[in-house]
Design a protein around this motif. Structure first.
Motif, PDB file in Angstrom:
ATOM      1  N   GLN A 159       0.818  -1.167  -0.004  1.00 39.77           N
ATOM      2  CA  GLN A 159       0.099   0.068   0.276  1.00 39.77           C
ATOM      3  C   GLN A 159       0.817   1.270   0.033  1.00 39.77           C
ATOM      4  OE1 GLN A 159      -2.891  -0.116   3.157  1.00 39.77           O
ATOM      5  NE2 GLN A 159      -3.213  -2.419   3.083  1.00 39.77           N
ATOM      6  N   THR A 160       0.701   2.210  -1.034  1.00 45.03           N
ATOM      7  CA  THR A 160       1.586   3.172  -1.061  1.00 45.03           C
ATOM      8  C   THR A 160       1.282   4.135   0.330  1.00 45.03           C
ATOM      9  OG1 THR A 160      -0.258   4.305  -2.440  1.00 45.03           O
ATOM     10  CG2 THR A 160       1.775   3.385  -3.651  1.00 45.03           C
ATOM     11  N   SER A 161       0.028   4.389   0.563  1.00 44.88           N
ATOM     12  CA  SER A 161      -0.029   5.129   1.708  1.00 44.88           C
ATOM     13  C   SER A 161       0.727   4.578   3.082  1.00 44.88           C
ATOM     14  CB  SER A 161      -1.707   5.200   2.306  1.00 44.88           C
ATOM     15  OG  SER A 161      -2.086   3.784   2.415  1.00 44.88           O
ATOM     16  N   TRP A 162       0.602   3.441   3.167  1.00 44.06           N
ATOM     17  CA  TRP A 162       1.665   2.750   4.370  1.00 44.06           C
ATOM     18  C   TRP A 162       3.062   2.995   4.065  1.00 44.06           C
ATOM     19  CZ3 TRP A 162       5.589  -0.905   4.715  1.00 44.06           C
ATOM     20  CH2 TRP A 162       5.796  -1.221   5.881  1.00 44.06           C
ATOM     21  N   LEU A 163       3.491   3.033   2.749  1.00 45.79           N
ATOM     22  CA  LEU A 163       5.003   3.243   2.631  1.00 45.79           C
ATOM     23  C   LEU A 163       5.525   4.629   2.828  1.00 45.79           C
ATOM     24  CD1 LEU A 163       5.184   1.284  -0.790  1.00 45.79           C
ATOM     25  CD2 LEU A 163       6.576   0.392   1.220  1.00 45.79           C
ATOM     26  N   GLN A 164       4.412   5.529   2.510  1.00 45.02           N
ATOM     27  CA  GLN A 164       4.405   6.941   2.901  1.00 45.02           C
ATOM     28  C   GLN A 164       4.344   7.326   4.319  1.00 45.02           C
ATOM     29  OE1 GLN A 164       5.713   9.268   0.742  1.00 45.02           O
ATOM     30  NE2 GLN A 164       5.712  10.754   2.187  1.00 45.02           N
ATOM     31  N   ALA A 165       3.652   6.491   4.854  1.00 48.80           N
ATOM     32  CA  ALA A 165       3.529   6.850   6.652  1.00 48.80           C
ATOM     33  C   ALA A 165       4.927   6.444   7.041  1.00 48.80           C
ATOM     34  CB  ALA A 165       2.108   6.186   7.121  1.00 48.80           C
ATOM     35  N   VAL A 166       5.250   5.116   6.746  1.00 52.59           N
ATOM     36  CA  VAL A 166       6.738   4.665   7.241  1.00 52.59           C
ATOM     37  C   VAL A 166       7.772   5.872   7.161  1.00 52.59           C
ATOM     38  CG1 VAL A 166       8.497   2.846   7.229  1.00 52.59           C
ATOM     39  CG2 VAL A 166       6.173   2.137   7.332  1.00 52.59           C
ATOM     40  N   ALA A 167       7.727   6.246   5.864  1.00 50.48           N
ATOM     41  CA  ALA A 167       8.865   7.281   5.608  1.00 50.48           C
ATOM     42  C   ALA A 167       8.570   8.495   6.457  1.00 50.48           C
ATOM     43  CB  ALA A 167       8.561   7.684   4.000  1.00 50.48           C
TER      44      ALA A 167
END
Length: 277
Positions: A159-167
């Protein structure tokens, strides 16, 4: 602050794999988001990456490069694997370091900020004799962002939203640890914006706004461009006080939104609503 950012593995070294994913690709995706978000949001920071594409690079080459550059911090991004049932987040500093060391204090800060946003089981702060932690001359941290062979963790990694949240969690930790100043865009006061989700799909953002409205929380959709990709950010308030922003963030999280976070920006001349209550 000079950050050496190291997406683990690459090229012929794929790292761990599972559920249709290769670790080297997930590591690079998160690392590029960390770099772009950090440079777009803060001043007084330089970032050098061990790789920005799918190349093979030895561990020695990575630490030699960081040491020669004189980096202030070494951050290595990884995903974990074990037996398919293990899951969660953990991070590492070198095993010879004390809990009162500067490196350990940085670990405390980053661990706290990352686990606020990553929706993963918290497996704790750990120590190990990994090469990048042992051979780097500067404080160093290695983060293990979920288990790629666990279906639940792997589903998040897709999920791109998760990857961005982790970043964003990594960026928030770095900003606090190194006291990075927000980018100055022509003067004005600092704003603390509560972002209740960031999506590449406007429909998903609209669904989040509708959900928040049902929970009694007003929000709206704004856009931001990161490396050519348009993100639809659901903003649930902008505050001149960090404390007030943290209170709203908690309200949003209490409503069931686990991927909410705070971004710090400079107020522009636009008539954006500011909350100070």
């Amino acid at each position: 602050m000079k950050l050496y950012l190291d997406p683990g593995h690459g090229g012929t070294d794929g790292g761990a794999s599972g559920n249709g994913l290769l670790e080297k690709n997930v590591n690079l995706d998160i690392a590029l988001r960390i770099r772009n978000t950090l440079l777009n949001s803060y001043d007084n920071v330089e970032v050098r990456m061990s790789r920005t594409n799918d190349i093979t690079k030895s561990l020695k080459a990575r630490t030699d490069e960081a040491n020669a550059w004189g980096a202030d911090y070494y951050l290595s991004i990884h995903c974990n694997s074990f037996n398919g049932s293990a899951r969660g987040y953990e991070d590492y500093i070198h095993s010879n370091l004390s809990d009162s060391s500067l490196t350990a204090r940085y670990q405390d800060i980053l661990h706290t900020e990352i686990t606020k946003l990553n929706q993963l089981t918290n497996r704790g702060q750990k120590k190990a004799d990994f090469h990048v932690l042992r051979e780097s001359n500067m404080p160093a941290l290695l983060t293990e962002n979920g288990f790629i062979d666990n279906p639940n963790d792997a589903n998040l990694m897709k999920q791109t939203s998760w990857l961005q949240a982790v970043a964003q969690g990594h960026v928030n930790g770095l900003a606090i640890a190194f006291n990075l100043p927000p980018k100055q865009n022509g003067g004005g006061e600092i704003l603390y914006k509560v972002i209740a989700g960031s999506f590449t799909s406007r429909q998903n953002a609209e669904e989040r706004v509708a959900y928040l409205s049902r929970k009694g929380i007003d929000s709206f959709i704004g856009t931001v461009n990161i490396s050519g990709t348009t993100w639809y950010r659901v903003q649930a308030g902008a505050f001149s006080s960090r404390e007030n922003a943290e209170q709203r963030l908690q309200q949003v999280k209490n409503a069931g939104i686990t991927d909410a976070y705070i971004v710090t920006e400079q107020k522009t001349a636009s008539l954006e609503p500011i909350m100070s209550e």
